[in-house]
Scaffold this active site. Structure first.
Site, PDB file in Angstrom:
ATOM      1  N   GLU A 260      48.031 -21.395  76.712  1.00 53.98           N
ATOM      2  CA  GLU A 260      47.982 -22.391  75.627  1.00 53.98           C
ATOM      3  C   GLU A 260      48.608 -21.712  74.424  1.00 53.98           C
ATOM      4  OE1 GLU A 260      46.974 -25.380  76.045  1.00 53.98           O
ATOM      5  OE2 GLU A 260      46.052 -25.137  77.998  1.00 53.98           O
TER       6      GLU A 260
ATOM      7  N   LYS B 239      37.902 -11.574  76.370  1.00 57.91           N
ATOM      8  CA  LYS B 239      38.319 -10.743  75.240  1.00 57.91           C
ATOM      9  C   LYS B 239      38.605 -11.620  74.020  1.00 57.91           C
ATOM     10  CE  LYS B 239      41.992  -9.193  73.221  1.00 57.91           C
ATOM     11  NZ  LYS B 239      41.501  -8.982  71.862  1.00 57.91           N
TER      12      LYS B 239
ATOM     13  N   GLU C   9      56.619 -21.470  64.020  1.00 56.07           N
ATOM     14  CA  GLU C   9      55.214 -21.751  63.727  1.00 56.07           C
ATOM     15  C   GLU C   9      54.750 -20.836  62.592  1.00 56.07           C
ATOM     16  OE1 GLU C   9      52.166 -20.458  66.528  1.00 56.07           O
ATOM     17  OE2 GLU C   9      51.253 -22.439  66.357  1.00 56.07           O
TER      18      GLU C   9
HETATM   19  P1  NDP Z   1      48.045 -13.705  69.445  1.00 53.55           P
HETATM   20  O1  NDP Z   1      48.956 -14.152  70.521  1.00 53.55           O
HETATM   21  O2  NDP Z   1      48.490 -12.629  68.540  1.00 53.55           O
HETATM   22  O3  NDP Z   1      46.666 -13.209  70.044  1.00 53.55           O
HETATM   23  C1  NDP Z   1      45.905 -13.992  70.938  1.00 53.55           C
HETATM   24  C2  NDP Z   1      45.039 -13.078  71.777  1.00 53.55           C
HETATM   25  O4  NDP Z   1      45.869 -12.290  72.612  1.00 53.55           O
HETATM   26  C3  NDP Z   1      44.219 -12.095  70.954  1.00 53.55           C
HETATM   27  O5  NDP Z   1      42.976 -11.892  71.577  1.00 53.55           O
HETATM   28  C4  NDP Z   1      45.071 -10.836  71.010  1.00 53.55           C
HETATM   29  O6  NDP Z   1      44.327  -9.647  70.778  1.00 53.55           O
HETATM   30  C5  NDP Z   1      45.583 -10.905  72.432  1.00 53.55           C
HETATM   31  N1  NDP Z   1      46.798 -10.138  72.679  1.00 53.55           N
HETATM   32  C6  NDP Z   1      47.723  -9.704  71.793  1.00 53.55           C
HETATM   33  N2  NDP Z   1      48.692  -9.003  72.425  1.00 53.55           N
HETATM   34  C7  NDP Z   1      48.379  -8.996  73.738  1.00 53.55           C
HETATM   35  C8  NDP Z   1      48.996  -8.442  74.900  1.00 53.55           C
HETATM   36  N3  NDP Z   1      50.124  -7.760  74.837  1.00 53.55           N
HETATM   37  N4  NDP Z   1      48.387  -8.642  76.085  1.00 53.55           N
HETATM   38  C9  NDP Z   1      47.254  -9.351  76.185  1.00 53.55           C
HETATM   39  N5  NDP Z   1      46.614  -9.879  75.118  1.00 53.55           N
HETATM   40  C10 NDP Z   1      47.178  -9.724  73.902  1.00 53.55           C
HETATM   41  O7  NDP Z   1      47.667 -15.014  68.659  1.00 53.55           O
HETATM   42  P2  NDP Z   1      46.801 -15.138  67.345  1.00 53.55           P
HETATM   43  O8  NDP Z   1      45.467 -14.489  67.563  1.00 53.55           O
HETATM   44  O9  NDP Z   1      47.625 -14.736  66.195  1.00 53.55           O
HETATM   45  O10 NDP Z   1      46.507 -16.710  67.343  1.00 53.55           O
HETATM   46  C11 NDP Z   1      47.371 -17.620  66.834  1.00 53.55           C
HETATM   47  C12 NDP Z   1      48.227 -18.246  67.907  1.00 53.55           C
HETATM   48  O11 NDP Z   1      47.423 -18.887  68.887  1.00 53.55           O
HETATM   49  C13 NDP Z   1      49.132 -19.315  67.353  1.00 53.55           C
HETATM   50  O12 NDP Z   1      50.416 -19.160  67.846  1.00 53.55           O
HETATM   51  C14 NDP Z   1      48.524 -20.593  67.883  1.00 53.55           C
HETATM   52  O13 NDP Z   1      49.420 -21.638  67.993  1.00 53.55           O
HETATM   53  C15 NDP Z   1      47.962 -20.168  69.179  1.00 53.55           C
HETATM   54  N6  NDP Z   1      46.937 -21.103  69.617  1.00 53.55           N
HETATM   55  C16 NDP Z   1      47.230 -21.978  70.630  1.00 53.55           C
HETATM   56  C17 NDP Z   1      46.312 -22.945  71.012  1.00 53.55           C
HETATM   57  C18 NDP Z   1      46.592 -23.909  72.130  1.00 53.55           C
HETATM   58  O14 NDP Z   1      45.644 -24.480  72.648  1.00 53.55           O
HETATM   59  N7  NDP Z   1      47.840 -24.131  72.518  1.00 53.55           N
HETATM   60  C19 NDP Z   1      45.020 -23.042  70.342  1.00 53.55           C
HETATM   61  C20 NDP Z   1      44.811 -22.058  69.325  1.00 53.55           C
HETATM   62  C21 NDP Z   1      45.761 -21.136  68.971  1.00 53.55           C
HETATM   63  P3  NDP Z   1      44.124  -9.015  69.310  1.00 53.55           P
HETATM   64  O15 NDP Z   1      44.489 -10.032  68.323  1.00 53.55           O
HETATM   65  O16 NDP Z   1      42.682  -8.683  69.285  1.00 53.55           O
HETATM   66  O17 NDP Z   1      44.961  -7.797  69.262  1.00 53.55           O
END
Ligand code: NDP
Length: 506
Positions: free
Chosen positions: A264, A189, A399
């Site tokens: 992650e 996803k 962050e």
């Molecule tokens: P989110 O946590 O908002 O979203 C990440 C993914 O999770 C998206 O596909 C989102 O779907 C999905 N998601 C959201 N809510 C749920 C839920 N309740 N259950 C299951 N899946 C869910 O992060 P962002 O997209 O805003 O990305 C930024 C974040 O990612 C930052 O905090 C960053 O630090 C982290 N990150 C960490 C990395 C690492 O390797 N440690 C690398 C890259 C980023 P949708 O958005 O489609 O609703």
């Protein structure tokens, strides 16, 4: 590497066509009958229309993945065949790397040079895991009692892969490559706002012809589709990259089925510069640490920890260089920083800038949305640097995930380490110093999973990626990332086949 507007359009699928999900080897529209518009964050233009999946679609994909794995033989697929499939994807992706890079830039906003780097990385990930699939795994043990004890590694089963929008292709690809190499079946996803490069990767996957159900793509929101993947008892493991708040929710939901998870998550990583650092190198990497990909990098060096005696010399040079960064649409030649990924995210970042000002930090440069001329059509934010921060400020602790740097100062090595470790996160960190022993001493004290000495950001598919503390659980990449998709089975073989005699009565 510049394409004219016409060529840019040719990279895109017409927005009159609704792009589909890939479930059980077929392209399908969701029964929701809903579509979502995908927007170019550099100018707000519509660049695609995609179907919006639901919990029901996620269930169908999970069922297909389960059938492929448990009933149709993928569980016992041969490593050599999986390796070959991954190599085929890598070759096709490499042939089309410029197209994929443009698509990533148009959807995510990052500069073309960064997108190209991402696609090259993705190609390499596929090749790395294609190689790893066929390497020896398992162990044997010298044990008593005429037993041959051994461990075999087996694929974990059905894996749900959930990824964010900041590296749409590469984050998903690294998990897909490792999971397939391990022999799992998967349901992927992408983030709702950046699905385009992944949909196209699945076009390659479709061309190659995996057994139906082995690789599936579901589109839609995290709240619905993502949450279904996490709670569904037929998913054996979730591999997630995203924010810490989402990770916490996910962990709670996964607990109900004791689902295996790797997370992650976010970061607030310290970049520590000692007065004895090579000055030009340290300034250069301080900029790169925070402003690469507009600061939308989990491992971004979003806190610059400066030795106090260096402040007067370092900060003016840092600010001067930050103001020189060339900002614009990522596909234009020479552009060094693009827009933020969406209007909503831009507003979150701008809100943090207001928080920083209200908390009493000194705004040294930037701080604004760029609205002049064509900038106003996109979501551009100036490179922003705050001085005079204190450890309790939200802009130091939380962050922001944008081009916003908070500078902290220290007097001693001990203080630098305390400040560096003084957040809930533990993803990354760096030390700049020409004193090799000191640099290593400090790095060893950082509670972080990814660290650098006299550099920032280089990452390699061969090495593990992940965080300490609230930055996550488990690792992506390298052999550690492969392990995440494997179960461990102990097999004990009796070499002396006769009754044990444990019970005397015959
Ligand atoms: P989110 O946590 O908002 O979203 C990440 C993914 O999770 C998206 O596909 C989102 O779907 C999905 N998601 C959201 N809510 C749920 C839920 N309740 N259950 C299951 N899946 C869910 O992060 P962002 O997209 O805003 O990305 C930024 C974040 O990612 C930052 O905090 C960053 O630090 C982290 N990150 C960490 C990395 C690492 O390797 N440690 C690398 C890259 C980023 P949708 O958005 O489609 O609703």
């Amino acid at each position: 590497m510049i394409l004219e507007t016409a060529d840019i359009k040719s990279v895109l699928t017409s927005s009159n066509t609704t792009q589909k999900m890939y479930i059980n080897g077929e392209w399908v529209l969701s029964e929701s009958n809903q579509t979502s518009n995908i927007v170019n964050p550099a100018n707000g233009e519509l660049i695609g229309t995609v179907t919006v999946g639901t919990e029901e679609d996620a269930k169908k994909a999970i069922e297909a993945a389960r059938k492929a794995f448990y009933e149709n033989g993928w569980m016992n697929s041969r490593a050599r065949d999986r390796s070959e499939l991954l190599l085929q994807i890598s070759n096709k992706l490499e042939e089309r790397k410029e197209e994929f890079a443009y698509l990533e830039t148009l959807n995510n906003g990052k500069t073309l040079r960064e997108s190209l780097g991402d696609v090259e990385d993705a190609v390499n990930q596929l090749r790395y895991y294609a190689g790893l699939a066929t390497k020896p795994h398992g162990q044997t043990f010298d044990v008593p009692d005429d037993i041959q004890a051994m461990v075999v590694r087996e694929p974990i089963g059905v894996v749900g892969i959930i990824v964010p929008w900041n590296y749409p292709l590469v984050m998903a690809n690294q998990k897909i490559a490792a999971a397939i190499a391990a022999g799992c079946s998967i349901v992927v996803k992408p983030a709702e706002i950046t699905p385009l490069s992944l949909i196209r990767l699945f076009e390659i996957i479709d061309e190659i012809g995996f057994p139906p159900g082995v690789v599936n793509l579901v589109l839609g929101s995290g709240r619905k589709v993502g949450a279904e993947l996490v709670s569904n008892p037929n998913v054996d493991k979730i591999s997630f990259t995203g924010g810490t708040d989402t990770g916490i929710k996910l962990m709670k939901s996964a607990a109900d089925t004791v689902k295996k998870i790797s997370l992650e998550l976010g970061g607030k990583s310290p970049n520590i510069v000692f007065a004895d650092a090579d000055f030009d190198t340290a300034v250069d990497y301080a900029l790169y640490a925070i402003f690469a990909n507009q600061g939308q990098v989990c491992s971004a060096g979003s806190r610059l920890l400066l030795e106090e005696s260096l402040y007067e010399k370092f900060v003016p040079e840092l600010v001067r260089r930050a103001k020189m960064i060339k900002i614009g649409p990522g596909w234009n030649d020479g552009i060094e920083m693009g827009p933020l990924v969406s209007e909503a995210h831009m507003n979150t970042v701008l809100n943090y800038i207001e928080i920083g000002k209200n908390e009493g930090a000194t705004l040294l440069c930037g701080g604004n949305r760029m609205i002049e001329g064509d900038f106003g059509k996109g979501y551009f934010v100036e490179p922003t640097i705050f001085g005079d921060t204190t450890p309790d400020m939200r802009i130091v602790q939380e962050e922001i995930f944008g081009p916003v740097l908070a500078i902290q100062t220290f007097k001693t090595e001990k203080e630098a380490i305390e400040l560096a470790n003084g957040t809930a996160f533990g993803l990354a960190g760096a030390v700049f110093s020409q004193d090799g022993a000191k640099a290593q001493r400090v790095i060893r004290q950082l509670r972080a999973g990814i660290t650098w000495i006299n550099t920032y950001h280089p990452t390699f598919n061969e090495a593990p990626w992940g965080g300490y503390k609230q930055s996550g659980i488990g690792r992506d990449l390298g052999t550690y990332g492969f392990e995440e998709y494997l179960e461990t089975k102990q097999i004990n073989i009796n070499l002396k086949v006769e009754p044990s005699g444990f019970f005397e009565g015959q």
